[in-house]
Design an enzyme around this catalytic site. Structure first.
Site, PDB file in Angstrom:
ATOM      1  CG  ASP A  42      -7.428  -4.393  -2.226  1.00  0.00           C
ATOM      2  OD1 ASP A  42      -6.591  -4.366  -3.145  1.00  0.00           O
ATOM      3  OD2 ASP A  42      -7.349  -5.128  -1.223  1.00  0.00           O
ATOM      4  CE  LYS A  64      -7.602   4.193   2.761  1.00  0.00           C
ATOM      5  NZ  LYS A  64      -6.341   4.842   2.966  1.00  0.00           N
ATOM      6  N   GLY A  95      -3.197  -6.142  -5.062  1.00  0.00           N
ATOM      7  CA  GLY A  95      -2.173  -5.453  -5.849  1.00  0.00           C
ATOM      8  C   GLY A  95      -0.790  -5.996  -5.523  1.00  0.00           C
ATOM      9  N   GLY A  96       0.080  -6.054  -6.528  1.00  0.00           N
ATOM     10  CA  GLY A  96       1.446  -6.524  -6.306  1.00  0.00           C
ATOM     11  C   GLY A  96       1.454  -7.988  -5.922  1.00  0.00           C
ATOM     12  CB  THR A 125       6.348  -6.797  -5.106  1.00  0.00           C
ATOM     13  OG1 THR A 125       5.983  -5.877  -4.094  1.00  0.00           O
ATOM     14  CG2 THR A 125       7.842  -6.712  -5.354  1.00  0.00           C
ATOM     15  CG  MET A 177       1.994   1.628   2.316  1.00  0.00           C
ATOM     16  SD  MET A 177       1.394   0.279   3.336  1.00  0.00           S
ATOM     17  CE  MET A 177       2.781  -0.836   3.321  1.00  0.00           C
TER      18      MET A 177
HETATM   19  C1  LIG Z   1      -0.495  -2.019   1.111  1.00  0.00           C
HETATM   20  S1  LIG Z   1       0.938  -1.828   0.125  1.00  0.00           S
HETATM   21  C2  LIG Z   1       0.678  -3.128  -1.017  1.00  0.00           C
HETATM   22  C3  LIG Z   1       1.928  -3.594  -1.696  1.00  0.00           C
HETATM   23  C4  LIG Z   1       1.660  -4.709  -2.686  1.00  0.00           C
HETATM   24  N1  LIG Z   1       1.249  -5.922  -2.007  1.00  0.00           N
HETATM   25  C5  LIG Z   1       2.874  -5.013  -3.554  1.00  0.00           C
HETATM   26  O1  LIG Z   1       3.434  -6.121  -3.462  1.00  0.00           O
HETATM   27  O2  LIG Z   1       3.265  -4.156  -4.351  1.00  0.00           O
HETATM   28  C6  LIG Z   1       0.512  -0.397  -0.761  1.00  0.00           C
HETATM   29  C7  LIG Z   1       1.713   0.438  -1.141  1.00  0.00           C
HETATM   30  O3  LIG Z   1       2.435  -0.217  -2.164  1.00  0.00           O
HETATM   31  C8  LIG Z   1       3.020   0.747  -3.010  1.00  0.00           C
HETATM   32  N2  LIG Z   1       2.500   0.523  -4.370  1.00  0.00           N
HETATM   33  C9  LIG Z   1       1.645  -0.429  -4.762  1.00  0.00           C
HETATM   34  N3  LIG Z   1       1.468  -0.405  -6.100  1.00  0.00           N
HETATM   35  C10 LIG Z   1       2.241   0.616  -6.552  1.00  0.00           C
HETATM   36  C11 LIG Z   1       2.528   1.133  -7.847  1.00  0.00           C
HETATM   37  N4  LIG Z   1       1.983   0.617  -8.943  1.00  0.00           N
HETATM   38  N5  LIG Z   1       3.392   2.169  -7.933  1.00  0.00           N
HETATM   39  C12 LIG Z   1       3.974   2.693  -6.831  1.00  0.00           C
HETATM   40  N6  LIG Z   1       3.748   2.235  -5.595  1.00  0.00           N
HETATM   41  C13 LIG Z   1       2.900   1.211  -5.453  1.00  0.00           C
HETATM   42  C14 LIG Z   1       2.660   2.112  -2.459  1.00  0.00           C
HETATM   43  O4  LIG Z   1       3.686   2.514  -1.573  1.00  0.00           O
HETATM   44  C15 LIG Z   1       1.390   1.799  -1.728  1.00  0.00           C
HETATM   45  O5  LIG Z   1       1.119   2.764  -0.734  1.00  0.00           O
END
Ligand SMILES: C[S@@+](CC[C@H](N)C(=O)[O-])C[C@H]1O[C@@H](n2cnc3c(N)ncnc32)[C@H](O)[C@@H]1O
Length: 253
Positions: A42, A64, A95-96, A125, A177
């Site tokens: 995604d 999305k 992601g993360g 993360t 988020m």
């Molecule tokens: C559904 S969560 C997923 C988090 C992901 N599993 C992680 O461990 O980073 C999505 C949110 O993670 C944050 N996020 C993810 N990657 C980011 C990045 N590179 N920089 C800043 N915020 C990030 C934002 O707040 C975004 O709205």
């Protein structure tokens, strides 16, 4: 119900892609990605990471797209089950880290219910990526003895959190988020006793080429977000550790 597995049955690996920079995926994640028959991914998967997959691997985007919503979670779970039942080795790239606000738990439940073997590969993360990218520690003996990761977006779109616990001194808050709920978050934390002058930052796309940080205080952060039209994916970081940020950090504002 436990399904019997045929010798050709597929399997799934839930792999954390890290915060964006392709070099921040783990060696194991990169190896499995290179072996996968199908990759389901995604929006938050960083540029260049998909290039680690086999050229002939099936790539399925479930994030999305402009004007469209993300594929519903049930449909993603069904897709993973169907691909594995077709005998494929599927990498579900997230992601993360898959288990930090990643809905990895829901996907595992669906796969296990279908009797499909699944393994998890952790990822860096976003909070850790942001701290490294902009050079501020999340804990520090003189500033923060704990660090809390919290979501600012609940299932029913409300922002109901344990405000007194989050307003405790000596901790760093990293809110995922939280951009759309930022006004409420800022007001509730102050009402719970966290000083409005507490250093705070908005970190957009940490470790991506277009990463950005906007600094302010707990009280000023909503205005900072509005003035700079800050959008997701962004982390809110609140705590005195933000004041320790390296001034030479790339993209610092
Ligand atoms: C559904 S969560 C997923 C988090 C992901 N599993 C992680 O461990 O980073 C999505 C949110 O993670 C944050 N996020 C993810 N990657 C980011 C990045 N590179 N920089 C800043 N915020 C990030 C934002 O707040 C975004 O709205």
């Amino acid at each position: 119900m436990t399904a019997l597995l045929s010798p050709s049955a597929g399997r799934v690996a839930l792999v954390g892609a890290g915060p964006g920079d392709a070099e921040l995926i783990t060696l194991k994640g990169a190896r499995l990605l290179g072996q996968a028959d199908a990759v389901v991914y995604d929006n938050l998967v960083g540029q260049g990471i998909l290039e680690l997959a086999r050229p002939d691997a099936e790539r399925v985007f479930v994030g999305k797209q402009a004007g469209h919503h993300t594929l519903p979670q049930e449909d993603i779970c069904r897709l993973l089950v169907d691909l594995a039942r077709a005998g494929k080795f599927v990498v579900r790239l997230k992601g993360g880290d898959p288990f930090v606000f990643g809905r990895g738990g829901e996907e595992i439940e669906a796969l296990q219910a279908a009797g499909i073997p699944v393994e998890i590969v952790p990822g860096v993360t976003a909070a850790l990526g942001a701290a490294a990218a902009f050079g501020f520690p999340l804990t520090h003996r003189d500033h923060a003895q704990s660090c809390v990761f919290v979501t600012g977006h609940l299932k029913d779109h409300s922002v109901e959190l344990d405000w007194p616990a989050l307003a405790r001194p000596g901790q760093t808050l990293v809110i995922y988020m939280g951009v759309t709920g930022l006004d409420i978050i800022s007001a509730r934390l102050q009402a719970a006793g966290l000083p409005g002058g507490t250093p705070a930052a908005l970190v957009y796309r940490a470790t991506w080429p277009n990463q950005k940080i906007h600094r302010g205080t707990l009280a000023t952060l909503p205005a900072v977000a509005r003035d700079n039209q800050v959008k997701p994916p962004t982390l809110i970081v609140i705590g005195s550790v933000v004041g320790l940020m390296r001034e030479d950090a790339a993209g610092a504002a």
